[in-house]
Design a protein around this motif. Structure first.
Motif, short mmCIF file in Angstrom:
data_model
loop_
_atom_site.label_atom_id
_atom_site.label_comp_id
_atom_site.label_asym_id
_atom_site.label_seq_id
_atom_site.Cartn_x
_atom_site.Cartn_y
_atom_site.Cartn_z
N PHE A 241 5.01 9.46 3.82
CA PHE A 241 3.86 8.69 4.31
C PHE A 241 4.02 7.21 4.01
CE2 PHE A 241 -0.19 6.64 3.35
CZ PHE A 241 -0.79 6.70 4.60
N LEU A 242 4.42 6.88 2.77
CA LEU A 242 4.61 5.47 2.42
C LEU A 242 5.64 4.82 3.32
CD1 LEU A 242 4.52 5.65 -1.48
CD2 LEU A 242 2.67 5.06 0.08
N GLN A 251 1.87 -4.57 -3.44
CA GLN A 251 1.07 -4.55 -4.66
C GLN A 251 1.68 -3.56 -5.65
OE1 GLN A 251 -2.97 -3.28 -4.08
NE2 GLN A 251 -3.39 -3.12 -6.28
N PRO A 252 2.24 -4.03 -6.77
CA PRO A 252 2.83 -3.09 -7.75
C PRO A 252 1.76 -2.16 -8.31
CG PRO A 252 3.52 -5.35 -8.19
CD PRO A 252 2.42 -5.43 -7.17
N VAL A 253 2.06 -0.87 -8.34
CA VAL A 253 1.10 0.12 -8.83
C VAL A 253 1.82 1.14 -9.68
CG1 VAL A 253 -0.49 -0.12 -6.87
CG2 VAL A 253 1.39 1.53 -6.75
N ARG A 254 1.02 1.82 -10.51
CA ARG A 254 1.54 2.95 -11.28
C ARG A 254 0.45 4.01 -11.31
NH1 ARG A 254 1.82 5.70 -16.04
NH2 ARG A 254 3.92 6.33 -16.75
N ASP A 330 5.61 4.70 -9.67
CA ASP A 330 5.63 3.40 -10.34
C ASP A 330 6.45 2.45 -9.47
OD1 ASP A 330 5.76 1.19 -11.97
OD2 ASP A 330 6.20 2.33 -13.78
N THR A 331 5.78 1.48 -8.86
CA THR A 331 6.49 0.54 -7.96
C THR A 331 6.77 -0.79 -8.64
OG1 THR A 331 4.44 -0.37 -7.02
CG2 THR A 331 5.36 1.61 -5.97
#
Length: 335
Positions: A241-242, A251-254, A330-331
C-alpha cells in the motif's frame, strides 16, 4: 476477480415461541419453533455482477414470520444497505421458504436472517449489531429504499460525477433524515436525485427524543460507454500500500504494531483533495482502538499517487484494505 458471497446464518433463530403452561414447567419448543423443519432453496443467492469493475457490497437483515405451513413468510426489513438487484435476489430466495411442520398451536414463528454480498478481495463490512450500541441510545437500523436511484435524464458529461452527503436522523422512525452535501462534483440534477434518494431512507427502530444519528454516503455516476479506471484488487499488504502512495517517507515515523493487537486490517477510503481520506478498523464497531489512532491518522494523511486527474476522479471513493503485520515500521533514516 475474487467472487465471494457470504450468507449469514440465523442470527436469532427464534423470536417468538410457546412457553410453559405452568410456572414450574418449561415446555420445549416444537419442531416449527426451533425451525428444524425449515425448507429453503439449496442454492443461496449469488452476487449480481454488473461489470468487471463492479466491486459492490451490500447487506440485509430480515425478520421472517411464518403463519402458515404452506406459505411464504412475511418479510420485515430491519437493516438494508443492499442495492436493488441484491434485494431482488434475497426476496426471491426467502419467498421459497416454508415451515411445513407449523401447527395452529405454534402461532406465528419469527426468525431473523442476515445476508451479505461482497464482490471484492477485501473483507465485507459486518452488519451493525441488533442490540443498542453502548455509545448511542438507539441501534443503527438504516433501511434504504427498495429500488435503486432513478436514471438521470438529460445530457451526461464525459467525467464521473461524485456527491458525498451526510444524513442525520433526529426524529422518530418514520422521519426522513436531514441532508448536507460535504462534497460535490456533480451537476444540479444529480444532486437533486441524491437528495430525493436520501429522503426515502428510514431508521425504523428510532423513537422520538433519541439522540441524532448520522452517516456519510457517497454517490457516483459514471458515463455510459466510457472507459474508466479501477483497482485490479482492493486488499494490500502494508508495504504494498505504501508503494502506491505519494512520498510516504516525507514524514519520518515509527510505529510498533506489536503494541496494537497485531495483526489487524484497516480500511482506507480514497478521497484526498477537497475530502480527507478516511481510515477505520475493519469489522470494529464503536470507538476505535486508541493504540491505533496515531497510525490511522498517518495513513489517512497519505494520498494515492495518481497518474492523472481522470484516474483520481474515477477512483474517488474507492475503498482499499490494508493488512498490517506484527512488526515495527520505522522510516527514520530512510529515503
Amino acid at each position: 476477480m475474487l467472487k465471494c458471497l457470504k450468507v449469514g446464518g440465523w442470527a436469532a433463530a427464534l423470536l417468538a415461541a410457546s412457553v410453559s403452561q405452568a410456572q414450574t414447567e418449561v415446555k420445549p419448543p416444537s419442531a416449527a419453533q426451533s425451525l428444524s423443519c425449515l425448507v429453503k432453496p439449496a442454492k443461496a443467492p449469488d452476487y449480481p455482477e454488473r461489470d468487471k469493475l463492479d466491486r459492490g457490497t451490500g447487506a440485509m437483515r430480515l425478520k421472517l414470520s411464518f403463519s402458515k405451513p404452506d406459505a411464504s413468510p412475511t418479510v420485515e426489513v430491519l437493516f438494508n444497505s443492499a442495492r436493488q438487484d441484491m434485494q431482488d435476489r434475497v426476496f426471491r430466495y426467502v419467498s421459497d421458504y416454508r415451515l411445513p411442520c407449523l401447527t395452529a398451536a405454534d402461532g406465528t414463528v419469527s426468525a431473523v436472517q442476515e445476508f451479505s454480498f461482497n464482490n471484492s478481495d477485501r473483507d465485507a463490512t459486518p452488519l451493525p449489531p441488533e442490540r443498542s450500541n453502548p455509545d448511542t441510545n438507539a441501534p443503527f437500523c438504516l433501511v434504504m429504499p427498495r429500488r435503486d436511484m432513478a436514471d438521470i435524464n438529460g445530457p451526461v458529461g464525459a467525467d464521473a460525477e461524485h456527491v458525498v452527503a451526510v444524513a442525520t436522523f433526529s426524529g422518530d422512525g418514520q422521519q426522513p433524515p436531514e441532508v448536507k452535501f460535504v462534497y460535490s462534483s456533480g451537476s444540479g440534477r444529480f444532486q437533486r436525485a441524491v437528495a430525493d434518494r436520501l429522503a426515502e431512507y428510514r431508521m425504523p427502530c428510532r423513537r422520538a427524543g433519541q439522540e441524532p444519528q448520522s452517516f456519510q454516503q457517497q454517490f457516483s455516476m459514471f458515463p455510459t460507454g466510457q472507459r474508466r479506471y479501477g483497482f485490479k484488487r482492493e486488499a494490500f499488504g502494508l508495504i504494498e500500500f505504501l508503494g502506491i502512495t505519494r512520498n510516504p517517507l516525507a514524514q519520518p515515523v515509527r510505529f510498533d504494531f506489536n503494541t496494537m493487537g497485531c495483526p489487524f486490517k484497516l480500511n482506507y477510503k480514497v478521497y484526498g483533495g477537497a475530502v480527507p481520506n478516511e481510515v477505520h478498523e475493519t469489522g470494529r464497531r464503536g470507538k476505535p482502538d486508541p493504540n491505533k489512532l496515531p497510525f490511522m491518522a498517518w495513513l489517512a494523511s497519505l494520498n494515492i499517487a495518481f497518474s492523472n486527474d481522470k484516474q483520481a476522479n474515477d477512483l474517488f471513493g474507492s475503498e482499499l484494505q490494508i493488512q498490517v503485520p506484527c512488526t515495527v515500521l520505522d522510516t527514520h533514516g530512510a529515503g
